[in-house]
Enzyme design. Structure first.
Site, PDB file in Angstrom:
ATOM      1  N   HIS A 163     -10.447   1.203   1.829  1.00 53.78           N
ATOM      2  CA  HIS A 163     -10.198   2.120   2.947  1.00 53.78           C
ATOM      3  C   HIS A 163     -11.410   1.975   3.860  1.00 53.78           C
ATOM      4  O   HIS A 163     -12.488   2.481   3.552  1.00 53.78           O
ATOM      5  CB  HIS A 163     -10.052   3.566   2.451  1.00 53.78           C
ATOM      6  CG  HIS A 163      -9.776   4.537   3.567  1.00 53.78           C
ATOM      7  ND1 HIS A 163      -8.646   5.322   3.625  1.00 53.78           N
ATOM      8  CD2 HIS A 163     -10.473   4.831   4.695  1.00 53.78           C
ATOM      9  CE1 HIS A 163      -8.660   6.056   4.727  1.00 53.78           C
ATOM     10  NE2 HIS A 163      -9.773   5.789   5.385  1.00 53.78           N
ATOM     11  N   ALA A 176      -4.144  14.815   5.566  1.00 56.39           N
ATOM     12  CA  ALA A 176      -3.905  13.540   6.254  1.00 56.39           C
ATOM     13  C   ALA A 176      -2.934  12.704   5.434  1.00 56.39           C
ATOM     14  O   ALA A 176      -3.126  12.540   4.228  1.00 56.39           O
ATOM     15  CB  ALA A 176      -5.218  12.797   6.437  1.00 56.39           C
ATOM     16  N   HIS A 235       2.843  14.605   1.681  1.00 50.41           N
ATOM     17  CA  HIS A 235       2.234  15.922   1.459  1.00 50.41           C
ATOM     18  C   HIS A 235       3.322  16.960   1.710  1.00 50.41           C
ATOM     19  O   HIS A 235       4.096  16.812   2.660  1.00 50.41           O
ATOM     20  CB  HIS A 235       1.095  16.183   2.443  1.00 50.41           C
ATOM     21  CG  HIS A 235      -0.126  15.368   2.203  1.00 50.41           C
ATOM     22  ND1 HIS A 235      -1.016  15.638   1.191  1.00 50.41           N
ATOM     23  CD2 HIS A 235      -0.608  14.285   2.841  1.00 50.41           C
ATOM     24  CE1 HIS A 235      -2.004  14.744   1.224  1.00 50.41           C
ATOM     25  NE2 HIS A 235      -1.769  13.908   2.218  1.00 50.41           N
ATOM     26  N   HIS A 243       0.865  -1.194   0.000  1.00 53.49           N
ATOM     27  CA  HIS A 243       0.000   0.000   0.000  1.00 53.49           C
ATOM     28  C   HIS A 243       0.894   1.235   0.000  1.00 53.49           C
ATOM     29  O   HIS A 243       1.464   1.597   1.021  1.00 53.49           O
ATOM     30  CB  HIS A 243      -0.895   0.000   1.251  1.00 53.49           C
ATOM     31  CG  HIS A 243      -1.924   1.075   1.244  1.00 53.49           C
ATOM     32  ND1 HIS A 243      -3.267   0.820   1.420  1.00 53.49           N
ATOM     33  CD2 HIS A 243      -1.836   2.424   1.078  1.00 53.49           C
ATOM     34  CE1 HIS A 243      -3.946   1.952   1.377  1.00 53.49           C
ATOM     35  NE2 HIS A 243      -3.102   2.938   1.174  1.00 53.49           N
ATOM     36  N   ASP A 277       1.324   2.595   3.501  1.00 55.62           N
ATOM     37  CA  ASP A 277       0.469   3.768   3.319  1.00 55.62           C
ATOM     38  C   ASP A 277       1.296   5.048   3.314  1.00 55.62           C
ATOM     39  O   ASP A 277       0.813   6.107   3.708  1.00 55.62           O
ATOM     40  CB  ASP A 277      -0.619   3.826   4.405  1.00 55.62           C
ATOM     41  CG  ASP A 277      -1.712   4.835   4.062  1.00 55.62           C
ATOM     42  OD1 ASP A 277      -1.841   5.217   2.881  1.00 55.62           O
ATOM     43  OD2 ASP A 277      -2.432   5.258   4.989  1.00 55.62           O
ATOM     44  N   HIS A 282      -4.653  -0.593   6.007  1.00 54.36           N
ATOM     45  CA  HIS A 282      -4.134   0.201   7.132  1.00 54.36           C
ATOM     46  C   HIS A 282      -5.039   0.172   8.368  1.00 54.36           C
ATOM     47  O   HIS A 282      -5.504   1.206   8.823  1.00 54.36           O
ATOM     48  CB  HIS A 282      -3.860   1.647   6.694  1.00 54.36           C
ATOM     49  CG  HIS A 282      -4.917   2.270   5.829  1.00 54.36           C
ATOM     50  ND1 HIS A 282      -6.240   2.326   6.181  1.00 54.36           N
ATOM     51  CD2 HIS A 282      -4.827   2.873   4.616  1.00 54.36           C
ATOM     52  CE1 HIS A 282      -6.908   2.930   5.222  1.00 54.36           C
ATOM     53  NE2 HIS A 282      -6.087   3.271   4.262  1.00 54.36           N
ATOM     54  N   ASN A 289      -5.503   6.948  -6.006  1.00 56.10           N
ATOM     55  CA  ASN A 289      -6.204   8.210  -5.707  1.00 56.10           C
ATOM     56  C   ASN A 289      -5.316   9.411  -5.992  1.00 56.10           C
ATOM     57  O   ASN A 289      -5.119  10.282  -5.166  1.00 56.10           O
ATOM     58  CB  ASN A 289      -6.712   8.238  -4.261  1.00 56.10           C
ATOM     59  CG  ASN A 289      -5.586   8.173  -3.245  1.00 56.10           C
ATOM     60  OD1 ASN A 289      -4.520   7.666  -3.545  1.00 56.10           O
ATOM     61  ND2 ASN A 289      -5.822   8.684  -2.059  1.00 56.10           N
ATOM     62  N   HIS A 332       1.353   5.426  -1.678  1.00 57.43           N
ATOM     63  CA  HIS A 332       0.893   6.565  -2.488  1.00 57.43           C
ATOM     64  C   HIS A 332       2.112   7.245  -3.100  1.00 57.43           C
ATOM     65  O   HIS A 332       2.961   7.756  -2.384  1.00 57.43           O
ATOM     66  CB  HIS A 332       0.140   7.578  -1.625  1.00 57.43           C
ATOM     67  CG  HIS A 332      -1.100   7.017  -1.017  1.00 57.43           C
ATOM     68  ND1 HIS A 332      -2.323   7.051  -1.644  1.00 57.43           N
ATOM     69  CD2 HIS A 332      -1.306   6.382   0.161  1.00 57.43           C
ATOM     70  CE1 HIS A 332      -3.236   6.463  -0.877  1.00 57.43           C
ATOM     71  NE2 HIS A 332      -2.638   6.054   0.225  1.00 57.43           N
ATOM     72  N   PHE A 333       2.151   7.244  -4.429  1.00 58.35           N
ATOM     73  CA  PHE A 333       3.246   7.922  -5.120  1.00 58.35           C
ATOM     74  C   PHE A 333       2.831   9.318  -5.601  1.00 58.35           C
ATOM     75  O   PHE A 333       3.666  10.070  -6.065  1.00 58.35           O
ATOM     76  CB  PHE A 333       3.717   7.091  -6.322  1.00 58.35           C
ATOM     77  CG  PHE A 333       4.550   5.889  -5.962  1.00 58.35           C
ATOM     78  CD1 PHE A 333       5.287   5.839  -4.779  1.00 58.35           C
ATOM     79  CD2 PHE A 333       4.615   4.809  -6.839  1.00 58.35           C
ATOM     80  CE1 PHE A 333       6.073   4.731  -4.473  1.00 58.35           C
ATOM     81  CE2 PHE A 333       5.410   3.694  -6.545  1.00 58.35           C
ATOM     82  CZ  PHE A 333       6.133   3.664  -5.357  1.00 58.35           C
ATOM     83  N   ARG A 334       1.535   9.612  -5.547  1.00 60.64           N
ATOM     84  CA  ARG A 334       1.036  10.903  -6.048  1.00 60.64           C
ATOM     85  C   ARG A 334       1.341  11.075  -7.540  1.00 60.64           C
ATOM     86  O   ARG A 334       1.448  10.093  -8.263  1.00 60.64           O
ATOM     87  CB  ARG A 334       1.609  12.096  -5.236  1.00 60.64           C
ATOM     88  CG  ARG A 334       1.509  11.949  -3.738  1.00 60.64           C
ATOM     89  CD  ARG A 334       0.091  11.884  -3.251  1.00 60.64           C
ATOM     90  NE  ARG A 334       0.034  11.963  -1.800  1.00 60.64           N
ATOM     91  CZ  ARG A 334      -0.980  11.511  -1.072  1.00 60.64           C
ATOM     92  NH1 ARG A 334      -2.019  10.921  -1.644  1.00 60.64           N
ATOM     93  NH2 ARG A 334      -0.981  11.648   0.227  1.00 60.64           N
ATOM     94  N   LYS A 388      -9.426  -0.283  -5.838  1.00 55.22           N
ATOM     95  CA  LYS A 388      -9.457   0.321  -4.504  1.00 55.22           C
ATOM     96  C   LYS A 388     -10.739   1.115  -4.324  1.00 55.22           C
ATOM     97  O   LYS A 388     -11.080   1.958  -5.157  1.00 55.22           O
ATOM     98  CB  LYS A 388      -8.253   1.271  -4.351  1.00 55.22           C
ATOM     99  CG  LYS A 388      -8.223   2.089  -3.067  1.00 55.22           C
ATOM    100  CD  LYS A 388      -7.712   1.303  -1.879  1.00 55.22           C
ATOM    101  CE  LYS A 388      -7.765   2.104  -0.587  1.00 55.22           C
ATOM    102  NZ  LYS A 388      -6.568   2.922  -0.350  1.00 55.22           N
TER     103      LYS A 388
END
Lengths: 336, 336
Positions: free
Chosen positions: A136, A259, A247, A13, A243, A171, A41, A15-17, A97
């Site tokens: 989620h 978050a 940011h 899990h 996860d 998560h 996302n 997030h690479f953005r 997802k």
């Protein structure tokens, strides 16, 4: 010098953005993990085969050799069976997802009704073709600390309707979720690094600490201890998903902070330290390199290993504009 | 134009801080309230008669006519009977404030042991001379959302040992505290403006909102609803104390944000709006101008009244470097 060596781990899990952030954060995951399940996302979201292919190529550009991004698509109220199946067949997506509406970063287009007929057609196809459903698991309209537990009712309905649909509850943060996963055959769970460390006290129990703030919010000490216990017990339904969710500092330290915790830079070093401290280092390889692959019915990473050496370092206060997890603190292990 | 008029209210819990902040925030309280009980956790702290006199004079310099600061001293592990009694006799202190060690802003020199003999001598003298004990009621080593409830055990011991010592449990946030206060004859409680509005969701339930972060942290919706209910019921053991607590924007929007909400600029306008919305406007005068005075055995404010007019305004995003409560939102009532 003391070393630790294991089968190269997977992050189930991450997030690479997009854009600059993508380019900058991928290497932190790629230097430790053989594979990572990349969350969809982004902005814009990854929803079909074309999106997946484009994003996967970008990720590869930045990861270098020896790393394999495993791809997902995001589900929407209006996602179609065809869309998801094509993403699977053409672009090799292994999971879809689902974010409940409004529940976290970039979820304002999330699912409003998990029982809607169209969505259930998608679930049925996923069930048939063994595509994983990643969820989620929070009920957005519940009190923040109850959201995960309240979502279990929704999850229960999905599992009854689709008993062969394989699900990963992502998560997890509560004893309630652990108990649910233990007794529900088609549901497994990822556990993050930071939820093994944090409780609500680390966010709002003294100073307000935005860099410890994520969704789901870290819960009570008893919940955290239950997460530790299940991970140390070697239950194969619980495996690692960081996860890691970068940011920019200014988007965290502001009047309305985002978050997400950027843990990729410290993931394996801190896991080794943590498992070693608790005299469970022998459980780490299964948690990070076996149980997840088994659940996803993928081969384990046979050819590649990861070595860490016991050489302390101080986690930087900032990495490319993002404050990482454990910033400013000392970690005992370094990636070789 | 519609108006609202009542006996001039009192604020039974306010932080004026020191230096520039003191000068800048006092007028916001003084223009609405006849009296305010001024908290002593300044830097340096107010602990004896000399400190009180100096601070009171400064406050008066900035408040203008018609406002009376009511003074407190801060209690320490090594506070003496003589110190507190002199502050009372010479400087007119009406209350001593006890902060458990480490529990909030400037409480790193707080009380470590509420049963220590020296402190109990002080409590005994306060009991005899009818000096109020104001308590920040949180047990610092408990989980953040349990701290208030866990402190009730400590409070219970104090009330058993000093049954005539009058106590104000400050800025209560839980149903448990309400129930305790209701059944304990010598304990009353202040309730803030913001705890009538907020739950934990407003801090960590979506974006992270540092300007809603204070100690004690806002709790569950059921707790907030219980606070509303007891205030609307007209129970005279519950009265208004804003706990208005300014921190510069940069000390809130950062990696380790301070606890405290600056509500003084909106206090009475928002209370009027809130009580009106809930059809309980007739209860507001007692909550803000009667019950507190009665508990402190002081006369009500006979000579002065406060008028608000129904004229909407937008709360500024920033007031003298501080982001106030309700910043950017519309309030229906203005101070005349």
């Amino acid at each position: 010098m003391e070393t630790y060596n294991q089968r190269r781990p997977d992050d189930w899990h991450v997030h690479f953005r997009q854009d600059d952030t993508l380019r900058q954060v991928v290497p932190y995951t790629a230097r430790q993990f053989a594979r990572a399940l990349v969350m969809p996302n982004t902005k814009p979201a990854i929803r079909n085969a074309a999106d997946v292919t484009r994003y996967k190529e970008l990720t590869w550009n930045y990861s270098g050799q020896g790393f394999q991004p495993l791809m997902t698509v995001k589900l929407f109220d209006d996602s179609t069976l065809q869309e998801v199946m094509r993403a699977h067949r053409i672009a090799g997506v292994i999971a879809a997802k689902a974010y409940p509406f409004g529940v976290t970063t970039n979820a304002d287009d999330g699912i409003t009704d998990f029982t809607a007929p169209r969505l259930n057609q998608v679930f049925a196809a996923m069930e048939e073709h063994r595509i994983m459903l990643c969820v989620h698991g929070e009920k957005p309209d519940a009190y923040c600390l109850d959201r995960e537990e309240k979502f279990l009712e929704v999850l229960c309905r999905i599992t009854h309707r689709h008993p062969l649909l394989k699900i990963v509850l992502e998560h997890i943060t509560t004893l309630a979720a652990i108990q649910f996963v233990k007794v529900t055959p088609n549901v497994a769970a990822t556990i993050t690094l930071h939820h093994l460390f944090l409780t609500t006290d680390d966010i709002i129990g003294g100073k307000l600490r935005p860099h410890n703030f994520c969704m789901p919010v870290a819960k009570r000490p008893e919940d955290r201890d239950a997460l530790r216990e299940v991970v140390f017990s070697g239950n194969k339904k619980f495996f690692f998903g960081s996860d890691s969710a970068p940011h920019l500092k200014g988007d965290k330290e502001c009047a309305e902070g985002c978050a997400g915790i950027f843990s990729a830079p410290v993931a394996m070093p801190l896991l080794v330290e943590f498992f070693e401290e608790h005299h469970r280092l022998e459980m780490l390889e299964n948690f990070t390199a076996t149980f997840g692959a088994q659940w996803y019915e993928l081969p384990r990473n046979e050819s590649s290993r990861l070595t860490l050496i016991k050489r302390p370092w101080i986690v930087p206060q900032e990495i490319r504009g993002v404050v990482p997890f454990y910033a400013g603190k000392e970690v005992q292990w370094s990636i070789a």
